[in-house]
Design a protein around this motif. Structure first.
Motif, PDB file in Angstrom:
ATOM      1  N   HIS A 174     -41.336  31.369  48.528  1.00 60.53           N
ATOM      2  CA  HIS A 174     -41.167  30.534  47.335  1.00 60.53           C
ATOM      3  C   HIS A 174     -39.730  30.678  46.843  1.00 60.53           C
ATOM      4  O   HIS A 174     -39.472  31.192  45.751  1.00 60.53           O
ATOM      5  N   LYS A 175     -38.780  30.263  47.654  1.00 66.67           N
ATOM      6  CA  LYS A 175     -37.373  30.582  47.407  1.00 66.67           C
ATOM      7  C   LYS A 175     -36.839  29.974  46.111  1.00 66.67           C
ATOM      8  O   LYS A 175     -36.157  30.647  45.344  1.00 66.67           O
ATOM      9  N   ARG A 176     -37.120  28.682  45.857  1.00 70.72           N
ATOM     10  CA  ARG A 176     -36.580  28.041  44.655  1.00 70.72           C
ATOM     11  C   ARG A 176     -37.092  28.728  43.386  1.00 70.72           C
ATOM     12  O   ARG A 176     -36.318  29.031  42.471  1.00 70.72           O
ATOM     13  N   THR A 177     -38.401  29.011  43.375  1.00 70.23           N
ATOM     14  CA  THR A 177     -38.974  29.679  42.208  1.00 70.23           C
ATOM     15  C   THR A 177     -38.357  31.063  42.030  1.00 70.23           C
ATOM     16  O   THR A 177     -38.026  31.484  40.917  1.00 70.23           O
ATOM     17  N   ARG A 178     -38.162  31.782  43.148  1.00 70.59           N
ATOM     18  CA  ARG A 178     -37.548  33.113  43.070  1.00 70.59           C
ATOM     19  C   ARG A 178     -36.110  33.034  42.544  1.00 70.59           C
ATOM     20  O   ARG A 178     -35.680  33.844  41.708  1.00 70.59           O
ATOM     21  N   ASP A 179     -35.345  32.017  43.023  1.00 67.77           N
ATOM     22  CA  ASP A 179     -33.952  31.859  42.573  1.00 67.77           C
ATOM     23  C   ASP A 179     -33.896  31.598  41.067  1.00 67.77           C
ATOM     24  O   ASP A 179     -33.032  32.123  40.352  1.00 67.77           O
ATOM     25  N   ILE A 180     -34.814  30.739  40.574  1.00 70.86           N
ATOM     26  CA  ILE A 180     -34.830  30.415  39.139  1.00 70.86           C
ATOM     27  C   ILE A 180     -35.155  31.664  38.319  1.00 70.86           C
ATOM     28  O   ILE A 180     -34.481  31.987  37.327  1.00 70.86           O
ATOM     29  N   LEU A 181     -36.199  32.405  38.738  1.00 67.90           N
ATOM     30  CA  LEU A 181     -36.575  33.606  37.995  1.00 67.90           C
ATOM     31  C   LEU A 181     -35.454  34.640  38.008  1.00 67.90           C
ATOM     32  O   LEU A 181     -35.140  35.257  36.986  1.00 67.90           O
ATOM     33  N   GLU A 182     -34.828  34.842  39.187  1.00 65.49           N
ATOM     34  CA  GLU A 182     -33.732  35.817  39.266  1.00 65.49           C
ATOM     35  C   GLU A 182     -32.571  35.435  38.357  1.00 65.49           C
ATOM     36  O   GLU A 182     -31.965  36.281  37.699  1.00 65.49           O
ATOM     37  N   SER A 183     -32.261  34.113  38.293  1.00 68.88           N
ATOM     38  CA  SER A 183     -31.157  33.638  37.448  1.00 68.88           C
ATOM     39  C   SER A 183     -31.474  33.858  35.969  1.00 68.88           C
ATOM     40  O   SER A 183     -30.634  34.339  35.209  1.00 68.88           O
ATOM     41  N   VAL A 184     -32.697  33.502  35.546  1.00 73.64           N
ATOM     42  CA  VAL A 184     -33.089  33.655  34.136  1.00 73.64           C
ATOM     43  C   VAL A 184     -33.075  35.135  33.743  1.00 73.64           C
ATOM     44  O   VAL A 184     -32.583  35.518  32.688  1.00 73.64           O
ATOM     45  N   ILE A 185     -33.623  36.016  34.627  1.00 68.18           N
ATOM     46  CA  ILE A 185     -33.648  37.455  34.334  1.00 68.18           C
ATOM     47  C   ILE A 185     -32.225  37.998  34.221  1.00 68.18           C
ATOM     48  O   ILE A 185     -31.900  38.771  33.306  1.00 68.18           O
ATOM     49  N   ASP A 186     -31.342  37.578  35.142  1.00 62.60           N
ATOM     50  CA  ASP A 186     -29.960  38.065  35.152  1.00 62.60           C
ATOM     51  C   ASP A 186     -29.195  37.679  33.895  1.00 62.60           C
ATOM     52  O   ASP A 186     -28.358  38.430  33.415  1.00 62.60           O
ATOM     53  N   LYS A 187     -29.466  36.470  33.348  1.00 70.16           N
ATOM     54  CA  LYS A 187     -28.716  35.970  32.192  1.00 70.16           C
ATOM     55  C   LYS A 187     -29.337  36.383  30.862  1.00 70.16           C
ATOM     56  O   LYS A 187     -28.831  36.021  29.809  1.00 70.16           O
ATOM     57  N   ASN A 188     -30.445  37.105  30.872  1.00 70.99           N
ATOM     58  CA  ASN A 188     -31.131  37.444  29.622  1.00 70.99           C
ATOM     59  C   ASN A 188     -31.464  38.935  29.547  1.00 70.99           C
ATOM     60  O   ASN A 188     -32.592  39.325  29.242  1.00 70.99           O
ATOM     61  N   LYS A 189     -30.492  39.779  29.893  1.00 68.67           N
ATOM     62  CA  LYS A 189     -30.707  41.215  29.823  1.00 68.67           C
ATOM     63  C   LYS A 189     -30.834  41.659  28.354  1.00 68.67           C
ATOM     64  O   LYS A 189     -29.972  41.358  27.536  1.00 68.67           O
ATOM     65  N   PRO A 190     -31.915  42.362  27.993  1.00 69.33           N
ATOM     66  CA  PRO A 190     -32.069  42.820  26.607  1.00 69.33           C
ATOM     67  C   PRO A 190     -31.145  43.991  26.311  1.00 69.33           C
ATOM     68  O   PRO A 190     -30.753  44.739  27.210  1.00 69.33           O
ATOM     69  N   LYS A 191     -30.807  44.139  25.048  1.00 68.79           N
ATOM     70  CA  LYS A 191     -29.950  45.247  24.640  1.00 68.79           C
ATOM     71  C   LYS A 191     -30.744  46.553  24.541  1.00 68.79           C
ATOM     72  O   LYS A 191     -30.181  47.631  24.633  1.00 68.79           O
ATOM     73  N   CYS A 192     -32.058  46.439  24.308  1.00 67.74           N
ATOM     74  CA  CYS A 192     -32.852  47.642  24.178  1.00 67.74           C
ATOM     75  C   CYS A 192     -33.447  48.042  25.527  1.00 67.74           C
ATOM     76  O   CYS A 192     -33.580  47.215  26.435  1.00 67.74           O
ATOM     77  N   ASP A 193     -33.823  49.334  25.636  1.00 69.73           N
ATOM     78  CA  ASP A 193     -34.482  49.857  26.847  1.00 69.73           C
ATOM     79  C   ASP A 193     -35.926  50.149  26.470  1.00 69.73           C
ATOM     80  O   ASP A 193     -36.247  51.210  25.940  1.00 69.73           O
ATOM     81  N   ILE A 194     -36.817  49.181  26.710  1.00 68.77           N
ATOM     82  CA  ILE A 194     -38.209  49.318  26.281  1.00 68.77           C
ATOM     83  C   ILE A 194     -38.900  50.460  27.026  1.00 68.77           C
ATOM     84  O   ILE A 194     -39.754  51.158  26.477  1.00 68.77           O
ATOM     85  N   GLU A 195     -38.540  50.680  28.292  1.00 68.94           N
ATOM     86  CA  GLU A 195     -39.164  51.770  29.060  1.00 68.94           C
ATOM     87  C   GLU A 195     -38.768  53.130  28.489  1.00 68.94           C
ATOM     88  O   GLU A 195     -39.563  54.067  28.456  1.00 68.94           O
ATOM     89  N   GLN A 196     -37.531  53.227  27.987  1.00 65.73           N
ATOM     90  CA  GLN A 196     -37.097  54.467  27.355  1.00 65.73           C
ATOM     91  C   GLN A 196     -37.873  54.734  26.071  1.00 65.73           C
ATOM     92  O   GLN A 196     -38.237  55.872  25.762  1.00 65.73           O
TER      93      GLN A 196
END
Length: 473
Positions: A370-392
């Motif tokens: 599902h390459k197109r869907t993967r590319d879109i998700l990777e792009s959105v995730i890359d451009k929307n990094k949160p400032k907080c570390d929820i796992e921490q």
């Protein structure tokens, strides 16, 4: 390259002599320029140049009632700036354009231009733009004058200057101060703002829902409308950044519009050259050697026409480049992929962190083909990094709860770091997440054994900090 343009209605009181005199007052009074005792006697053309970095040209077009001034200045960085002031007394309007010959590597975003002092000096001559005064105060919109905004929204009325309409958000506040914006944009735009939230409902009925609302800002030009969404204003870190955003969108639209020939220095100059040649041709009829001179005239006219064609073609190519860059900017200012809902973040970038985790999990489980869907998700995730570390946050809370033995004052103070406040009744201890009663959890008065404390930590994390893929299952 055109970097700024505006056209300001002026009163009858501003004549050509006053106009040029104020130009001289501005230049003589500036510590940056070197003009001294200049004067103007309504010559058709006059040029003054105190040094190689500064020059002033004044052109008077008596037949069409226009006076044009061009000031050229080379700054310390070697950039050449040209400012054109064109007073048209037939229409009582003052046009101002600023050009620069610096490189174009920063063309994607318009930098806010500091307007010349000259425009401040002639503010008392500003006229009325239709039925609106040009002033540094915003205009409140209420039930009594909502019909004016209705006509603006529906494009039933036009003004020379753009209209900036600021709406209140759901908390009855503004994303940008209307009074500050009106001061910044005096002579560049009229600023309107909601007097109350009720105005939005009134306009919604009158415009069939075309009006902006809940914190949005809309800019109305003669032939275009642009909306700035609340999320764009929220992303700006300060009022100055929000003003820069509005300025950039406003100017990028204005410089796309072709400048009327009556307000263009080059077009007026070309017209005068053609008129001069026509006058020469009339005089040539009076002498015997007319044919030879007429041929010379025709050659000169053809040369000018060829130069005009080349200039217009160069102009067309440059306009295409500008339109392309502006199109890229317009795409950036369009509605984003996701619009924030009604929930507010309880801690910094809470919603963004949760969405990133969900999207990352979805990406991990997505088939590789599902390459197109993967590319879109990777792009959105890359451009929307949160400032907080929820796992921490989860890890810190898990570690603390697992070691806590009783709900004493130290526990209460420590739990506040994780957004938890403790409220007790006779049998249980109630933990409330960021004082929002929708998010509560009842625990025993005294934490039990190690296993019980770990279960408590797991439950708190699931309820308050989202799903943790592995550690809290």
């Amino acid at each position: 390259m055109l970097v700024y343009t505006t056209k300001i209605p002026v009163s009858d009181e501003l004549g050509f002599d006053q106009f040029v005199e104020y130009i001289f007052v501005w230049l003589k009074g500036s510590k940056h320029y070197h003009f001294t005792d200049e004067s103007w006697n309504r010559n058709a053309f006059q040029e003054l140049s105190p040094n190689e970095n500064e020059s002033l040209q004044i052109a008077f077009y008596k037949q069409i009632n226009i006076c044009a001034v061009r000031f050229r200045f080379k700054d310390k960085k070697g950039f050449i700036w040209k400012t054109d002031y064109i007073l048209n007394k037939q229409e009582n309007k003052l046009s101002f354009q600023m050009y620069t010959e610096q490189n174009e590597k920063n063309n994607d975003k318009q930098q806010r231009i500091k307007l010349p002092v000259f425009l401040k000096k002639i503010e008392k001559f500003y006229g009325k733009d239709g039925d609106l005064e040009i002033k540094d105060l915003p205009i409140p919109v209420n039930e009594s004058n909502a019909i004016l905004l209705r006509d603006i929204v529906l494009n039933k009325v036009e003004y020379e200057l753009p209209i900036i309409y600021i709406t209140r958000d759901k908390f009855n506040t503004f994303k940008i101060n209307p009074h500050q914006l009106a001061k910044e944009f005096k002579g560049q735009a009229h600023v309107f703002y909601d007097e109350s939230l009720d105005v939005q409902n009134i306009l919604k009925k009158q415009t069939n829902g075309k009006n902006p609302y809940l914190g949005a800002i809309e800019i109305y030009y003669k032939k275009a409308i642009e909306r700035i969404y609340p999320i764009q204003l929220i992303r700006a870190k300060s009022d100055d950044e929000r003003i820069d955003l509005i300025y950039s969108i406003l100017i990028n639209q204005l410089i796309r519009v072709s400048i009327d020939d009556k307000y263009s220095w080059n077009e007026l100059k070309n017209q005068r050259q053609i008129e001069n040649i026509d006058e020469l041709k009339k005089k040539l009829h009076e002498i015997d050697d007319y044919k030879a001179l007429a041929t010379e005239y025709d050659q000169a006219l053809d040369l000018i026409r060829d130069e005009n064609r080349e200039l217009k073609e160069t102009n067309r190519v440059q306009e295409a480049k500008i339109n392309s860059l502006n199109e890229r900017l317009s795409n950036v200012s369009q509605e984003p992929v996701l619009i924030k809902g009604d929930e507010e973040d309880l801690y910094e970038d809470e919603q963004k962190a949760i969405l990133e985790e969900i999207l990352t999990a979805a990406l991990k489980n997505l088939p590789k083909d599902h390459k197109r869907t993967r590319d879109i998700l990777e792009s959105v995730i890359d451009k929307n990094k949160p400032k907080c570390d929820i796992e921490q946050k989860r890890s810190d809370l898990r570690n603390y709860i697992s070691k806590s033995s009783k709900w004493n004052q130290q526990d209460k103070n420590e739990l506040k770091k994780y957004g938890l406040s403790i409220k007790s009744d006779s049998n249980h201890t109630k933990l409330v997440f960021y004082d929002d009663e929708r998010y509560t959890y009842s625990a025993s008065k005294t934490p039990s054994d190690n296993r019980g404390r770990k279960n408590l930590a797991k439950n708190l994390i699931h309820i308050f900090y989202g799903v943790n893929n592995n550690k809290d299952k």
